[in-house]
Design an enzyme around this catalytic site. Structure first.
Site, mmCIF file in Angstrom:
data_model
loop_
_atom_site.group_PDB
_atom_site.id
_atom_site.type_symbol
_atom_site.label_atom_id
_atom_site.label_comp_id
_atom_site.label_asym_id
_atom_site.label_seq_id
_atom_site.Cartn_x
_atom_site.Cartn_y
_atom_site.Cartn_z
ATOM 1 N N SER A 57 -13.185 -2.880 0.484
ATOM 2 C CA SER A 57 -13.418 -2.303 1.812
ATOM 3 C C SER A 57 -14.911 -2.099 2.030
ATOM 4 C CB SER A 57 -12.742 -0.934 1.920
ATOM 5 O OG SER A 57 -11.372 -1.056 1.717
ATOM 6 N N ARG B 15 0.861 -1.197 0.000
ATOM 7 C CA ARG B 15 0.000 0.000 0.000
ATOM 8 C C ARG B 15 0.880 1.225 0.000
ATOM 9 N NH1 ARG B 15 -2.129 3.447 4.021
ATOM 10 N NH2 ARG B 15 -4.196 4.300 3.556
ATOM 11 N N LYS C 59 -4.191 5.441 8.373
ATOM 12 C CA LYS C 59 -4.965 5.891 7.200
ATOM 13 C C LYS C 59 -5.439 7.311 7.484
ATOM 14 C CE LYS C 59 -9.143 4.643 4.553
ATOM 15 N NZ LYS C 59 -8.667 5.168 3.254
HETATM 16 N N1 LIG Z 1 -6.266 -1.073 2.247
HETATM 17 C C1 LIG Z 1 -7.196 -1.833 2.872
HETATM 18 N N2 LIG Z 1 -6.960 -3.167 3.080
HETATM 19 C C2 LIG Z 1 -7.898 -3.908 3.709
HETATM 20 C C3 LIG Z 1 -7.645 -5.373 3.938
HETATM 21 F F1 LIG Z 1 -8.798 -6.047 4.001
HETATM 22 F F2 LIG Z 1 -6.923 -5.853 2.943
HETATM 23 F F3 LIG Z 1 -6.996 -5.540 5.088
HETATM 24 N N3 LIG Z 1 -9.074 -3.400 4.146
HETATM 25 C C4 LIG Z 1 -9.333 -2.070 3.953
HETATM 26 C C5 LIG Z 1 -8.395 -1.262 3.322
HETATM 27 C C6 LIG Z 1 -8.686 0.210 3.069
HETATM 28 O O1 LIG Z 1 -8.785 0.331 1.684
HETATM 29 P P1 LIG Z 1 -9.349 1.691 1.080
HETATM 30 O O2 LIG Z 1 -10.695 1.919 1.645
HETATM 31 O O3 LIG Z 1 -9.236 1.645 -0.389
HETATM 32 O O4 LIG Z 1 -8.375 2.784 1.646
HETATM 33 P P2 LIG Z 1 -6.818 2.869 1.290
HETATM 34 O O5 LIG Z 1 -6.723 2.813 -0.206
HETATM 35 O O6 LIG Z 1 -6.421 4.221 1.879
HETATM 36 O O7 LIG Z 1 -6.148 1.706 1.960
#
Ligand SMILES: Nc1nc(C(F)(F)F)ncc1COP(=O)(O)OP(=O)(O)O
Ligand SMILES: [Mg+2]
Length: 212
Positions: free
Chosen positions: A111, A39, A140
């Site tokens: 998500s 990420r 985040k």
């Molecule tokens: N990155 C993530 N991974 C998971 C996981 F289930 F894989 F643990 N759940 C939720 C998120 C959050 O994803 P998102 O809502 O796109 O926000 P960001 O792009 O800032 O991460």
């Protein structure tokens, strides 16, 4: 990818640690993580070729230890490196577009923070849900208010049957609460990436997940 792979789901980008990202991932794998998400976003995040090069280095570590390699948000990167999966949120590329662009063997994680988001993702073929934020998080920057493990339990009670990973502010002190609410795994960033002893931190969380 199997449901069991989601048990201890480590997420990291180069700005989530002051150490070498490859070293941190290797340490986290030795501590027992079962899945990794690259990420790369936020202040100081890499882009373009630098991001691609780091992705390949981290993917090589995962491949050598048979740990699934998931890419966050960036579908072009996920396709270019043939990642095991991609994870996107409600404001990213729609699931229907992902389904069309990604090969069937690429895991798609979505998500979900509300029941409606969870039901829609399940109906549209998401392979797993990232449900949260479970607790308050500093990682985040645009995280919403915590929804707590009880929201995850309500999703289970309402018939959400696909794999669920809890995410948001999870560490060894609260991981079991998330599992008891019906999660198949927990996602962790800072509790591992910012620990003094990365391997020990991963093991400490994992110990709370496996029922003895
Ligand atoms: N990155 C993530 N991974 C998971 C996981 F289930 F894989 F643990 N759940 C939720 C998120 C959050 O994803 P998102 O809502 O796109 O926000 P960001 O792009 O800032 O991460
Ligand atoms: Mg996203």
């Amino acid at each position: 990818m199997t449901k069991q792979d989601l048990l201890l789901y480590f997420i990291m980008g180069s700005n989530n640690t002051s150490n070498d990202t490859v070293d941190v991932l290797q340490e986290a794998i030795s501590g027992g993580i079962t899945c990794f998400q690259f990420r790369e976003k936020g202040l100081g995040a890499l882009s373009g070729n630098d991001k691609h090069t780091l992705a390949k280095k981290l993917q090589d570590v995962c491949v050598s230890h048979d740990v699934p390699f998931i890419v966050n948000d960036d579908v072009e990167l996920a396709l270019a490196v043939k990642a095991d999966g991609i994870h996107v949120g409600q404001d990213d590329i729609p699931l229907s577009d992902l389904k069309r662009r990604c090969p069937d063997n690429m895991t798609i994680g979505i998500s979900a923070k509300t029941m409606a988001e969870a039901k829609e993702a399940q109906e549209n073929g998401a392979d797993y849900l990232g449900v949260g934020p479970m607790f308050s998080t500093t990682t985040k920057e645009d995280a919403e208010l915590p929804i707590g493990p009880q929201s995850l339990q309500h999703m289970r009670e309402a018939g959400i049957t696909i794999p669920i990973v809890g995410i948001g502010g999870i560490d060894e002190s609260n991981a079991k609460e998330v599992m008891d609410a019906g999660a198949d795994g927990v996602s962790v960033i800072s509790a591992i990436s910012k620990a003094m002893d990365i391997s020990q931190a991963a093991t400490a969380v994992k110990r709370r997940l496996t029922f003895c």
